[in-house]
Each structure stands twice: as C-alpha cells, then as structure tokens.
Design a protein around this motif. Structure first.
Motif, short mmCIF file in Angstrom:
data_model
loop_
_atom_site.label_atom_id
_atom_site.label_comp_id
_atom_site.label_asym_id
_atom_site.label_seq_id
_atom_site.Cartn_x
_atom_site.Cartn_y
_atom_site.Cartn_z
N LEU A 111 -6.31 -8.08 -13.09
CA LEU A 111 -5.89 -6.70 -13.34
C LEU A 111 -7.09 -5.88 -13.76
N CYS A 112 -7.21 -4.67 -13.23
CA CYS A 112 -8.30 -3.77 -13.59
C CYS A 112 -7.73 -2.51 -14.24
N PHE A 113 -8.40 -2.04 -15.28
CA PHE A 113 -8.01 -0.80 -15.93
C PHE A 113 -9.23 0.09 -16.08
N ASP A 114 -9.05 1.41 -15.85
CA ASP A 114 -10.12 2.34 -16.16
C ASP A 114 -10.32 2.39 -17.66
N PRO A 150 -17.59 -10.04 -7.16
CA PRO A 150 -16.45 -9.48 -6.42
C PRO A 150 -16.01 -10.35 -5.24
N GLU A 151 -16.90 -11.25 -4.79
CA GLU A 151 -16.56 -12.08 -3.63
C GLU A 151 -15.56 -13.19 -3.97
N ARG A 152 -15.27 -13.41 -5.25
CA ARG A 152 -14.36 -14.50 -5.61
C ARG A 152 -12.88 -14.12 -5.45
N TYR A 153 -12.61 -12.84 -5.21
CA TYR A 153 -11.22 -12.40 -5.12
C TYR A 153 -10.70 -12.49 -3.69
N GLN A 154 -9.43 -12.86 -3.55
CA GLN A 154 -8.81 -12.99 -2.24
C GLN A 154 -7.98 -11.78 -1.86
N TYR A 155 -7.48 -11.05 -2.86
CA TYR A 155 -6.63 -9.88 -2.59
C TYR A 155 -6.98 -8.75 -3.56
N VAL A 156 -6.87 -7.54 -3.09
CA VAL A 156 -6.95 -6.36 -3.93
C VAL A 156 -5.70 -5.53 -3.71
N LEU A 157 -4.95 -5.30 -4.78
CA LEU A 157 -3.76 -4.46 -4.71
C LEU A 157 -4.06 -3.19 -5.49
N ASN A 158 -4.43 -2.13 -4.77
CA ASN A 158 -4.74 -0.85 -5.42
C ASN A 158 -3.42 -0.12 -5.68
N PHE A 159 -2.80 -0.46 -6.80
CA PHE A 159 -1.46 0.06 -7.10
C PHE A 159 -1.50 1.52 -7.52
N GLU A 160 -2.60 1.95 -8.12
CA GLU A 160 -2.72 3.35 -8.53
C GLU A 160 -2.69 4.26 -7.30
N ARG A 188 -14.44 -1.51 -0.50
CA ARG A 188 -15.62 -2.33 -0.17
C ARG A 188 -15.45 -3.79 -0.55
N MET A 189 -14.32 -4.17 -1.09
CA MET A 189 -14.08 -5.57 -1.42
C MET A 189 -13.92 -6.38 -0.12
N ASN A 190 -14.53 -7.55 -0.09
CA ASN A 190 -14.49 -8.39 1.10
C ASN A 190 -13.31 -9.36 1.00
N CYS A 191 -12.09 -8.78 1.06
CA CYS A 191 -10.87 -9.57 0.97
C CYS A 191 -9.72 -8.73 1.53
N LYS A 192 -8.51 -9.22 1.43
CA LYS A 192 -7.35 -8.46 1.90
C LYS A 192 -7.08 -7.32 0.93
N ARG A 193 -7.01 -6.10 1.46
CA ARG A 193 -6.88 -4.92 0.60
C ARG A 193 -5.58 -4.18 0.92
N ILE A 194 -4.81 -3.87 -0.14
CA ILE A 194 -3.53 -3.19 0.02
C ILE A 194 -3.55 -1.93 -0.85
N SER A 249 -9.82 1.34 6.87
CA SER A 249 -10.40 0.15 6.25
C SER A 249 -9.39 -0.78 5.58
N TYR A 250 -8.45 -0.22 4.83
CA TYR A 250 -7.50 -1.08 4.12
C TYR A 250 -6.63 -1.84 5.12
N ASP A 251 -6.22 -3.02 4.71
CA ASP A 251 -5.47 -3.89 5.62
C ASP A 251 -3.99 -3.53 5.69
N LEU A 252 -3.41 -3.15 4.55
CA LEU A 252 -2.00 -2.79 4.52
C LEU A 252 -1.80 -1.59 3.59
N PHE A 253 -0.71 -0.84 3.84
CA PHE A 253 -0.38 0.33 3.03
C PHE A 253 1.06 0.19 2.58
N ALA A 254 1.32 0.51 1.31
CA ALA A 254 2.64 0.25 0.73
C ALA A 254 3.24 1.51 0.14
N PRO A 255 3.90 2.35 0.95
CA PRO A 255 4.67 3.46 0.40
C PRO A 255 5.85 2.92 -0.39
#
Length: 277
Positions: free
Chosen positions: A1-4, A73-83, A95-101, A129-135
């Motif tokens: 989990l990432c937080f600003d 950053p290369e150790r991650y398999q998925y990025v879920l940009n929920f914001e 720019r993450m080299n993994c599956k990005r949503i 660029s992103y692999d999937l989009f989640a409305p």
C-alpha cells in the motif's frame, strides 16, 4: 500500500485502520527536477499536450522517482492505482514494470474540467500504457471511452460496501480530532443542532468543485425560507474550497443553520442522526 505524505499530516489516525499484516510505503515529496523536466511539466500543465520527446523525458524522471521512493520497484507484480486522480501518481505508476490497473471513480470528461491535478494529455497517455481500467459504475464507462480508454481493457468493479462496519461506526460517540475545524453559530454545538426539532440534512464530501457544495447551499437557502428550523451539515476533508464555502455561508440568510466540519475521522454518528443525506 502506498500513501502520499499529506495523508499522514492531514489524517494521521487513518493509518490506525490498516490491518497489521499489511506493509505500506509513504510517497515522499516530489524530487528535484532538471530544467528540461520542469519545462516539460509546465507545457503539460499549461497546454495539456505531450509529444514523444516529452514522453522520453517523463520516462527518465518517473523511473528515477520510483527508485528513490520504492527502492526496488521491480519486485512488484501488480500496481492497483485506486486513487486514479493525480497526474503525478498516474505517471509514476505508469512506469512500473508489472501489471498496472487504473481505477476510474467519476465521469472523466467532467473531472478533467474541474480538477487541476488531472488533464487530458495525462489520461490519453495512461490509456496507452495501463493494462486494465476499472470504472466503479457502468455509467462512467462511456465518458472514459470518449477520452480514449480502450473498450477491451475496461472491467467495471463496483465499490465494496462494508454495511456491518458502517453500522457499527454509526453507533459510536461523536468525536472530533485535533485537526478538526467546526464552523457553526449555535452555542450548544453539534449536539444542540442534532437535537433541534427541525429537519436535519447532511452532505459528506471533500470541499472541491465537483461536490457542488455551493449548489447545495443555494438550494438550502430556498428551503430555509419555509423551514426555518432546518439544519444543514456539510462534512468534508481536504479540498481547496473550504474557506470559500465558509465565506459563502456567511452571506446567506440561513447562515445560523449551517454547520461546516472539516477533517472528521468518523462522520457516521452525525449522519445516523440526520433525516436526509
């Protein structure tokens, strides 16, 4: 989990809700930019344009930022940009080299018009660029496609609603935090407002343009003319329009019947005692 980083300063108690088995990373302040990078960011912000040269500049910038903040950053398999909102975070995780949503929470066409931290060039670049989009609902799919979101990469994912947890939080005592601000004229405070005989109306949402608090206040001003004992609660967290909202309230004839609260960890006990949401 990432937080600003601002999550810690504006809502420090938010981190107490994280399950202990989760790890999280604080995204620190943005790093220094080169002159070339600063110029490209200025062009993006001012003209909402991005050429192939700017894309190459951004690639180097955000890859450097990823290594600075996330170390590996290369150790991650998925990025879920929920914001799903801010230009910086969209481009960073792009720019993450993994599956990005990338999550989409609102009508993206209207959102671009109302929020400065999001622009059309960033969205179109992300859609390439992103692999999937989640409305989160079906009705915001069409605006996303209008802007350029690939239809075959869209998966509607409805928000999860914790009804049991919500009901339990609503039964707790009303509590303010050290960073809470309450703007109201009733001497007896929040409890007096909630125990008053009139209709209690509440809105919960950040103090920003798309929440249309001014429109709500205009409607309440009209309603107040025939319901002088009604009370309006507006509860929000961050947002650039808080002080503007207070100034607008003070110009209304119903100003004594409006309660504005900024930064409240649990607004549900107040919601639980209101008549209309």
């Amino acid at each position: 989990l990432c937080f600003d980083r601002w999550n810690f300063t504006s809502s420090p108690l938010l981190m107490n809700s994280l399950p202990p088995e989760y790890d999280f990373i604080v995204l620190s302040n943005k790093g220094p930019y080169t002159v070339k990078e600063a110029c490209c960011l200025l062009v993006l912000s001012k003209f909402e344009k991005q050429c192939s040269y700017m894309t190459r500049v951004f690639d180097k910038l955000y890859q450097r930022e990823l290594k600075r903040m996330m170390v590996y950053p290369e150790r991650y398999q998925y990025v879920l940009n929920f914001e799903g909102y801010q230009n910086y975070n969209i481009k960073l995780f792009q720019r993450m080299n993994c599956k990005r949503i990338l999550w989409i929470h609102n009508d993206i066409v209207n959102l671009i018009k109302t929020r400065k931290e999001l622009n059309i060039a960033t969205e179109k670049d992300a859609y390439n660029s992103y692999d999937l989009f989640a409305p989160i609902t079906e009705d915001i799919v069409a605006p996303a496609i209008e802007v350029g979101c690939p239809k075959d990469r869209i998966r509607v994912i409805h928000n999860c609603f914790d009804d049991i947890g919500t009901k339990n939080r609503a039964l707790k005592e009303i509590a303010l935090q050290n960073n809470s601000f309450v703007h109201m004229k009733l001497v007896g405070g929040i409890e007096e407002a909630l125990n008053s005989p009139g209709l209690k109306i509440i809105n919960i949402g950040r103090f920003s343009k798309e929440k249309e608090h001014m429109r709500l206040l205009k409607a309440f001003e009209q309603f107040y003319q025939t319901h002088e004992d009604a009370i309006l609660f507006i509860i929000g967290g961050h947002g650039p329009l808080y002080h503007k909202t207070l100034n607008y309230v003070n110009r209304l004839s119903c100003w004594k019947n409006v309660v504005c609260i900024r930064n409240m960890e649990n607004p549900l006990p107040i919601l639980n005692k209101c008549n209309l949401f």
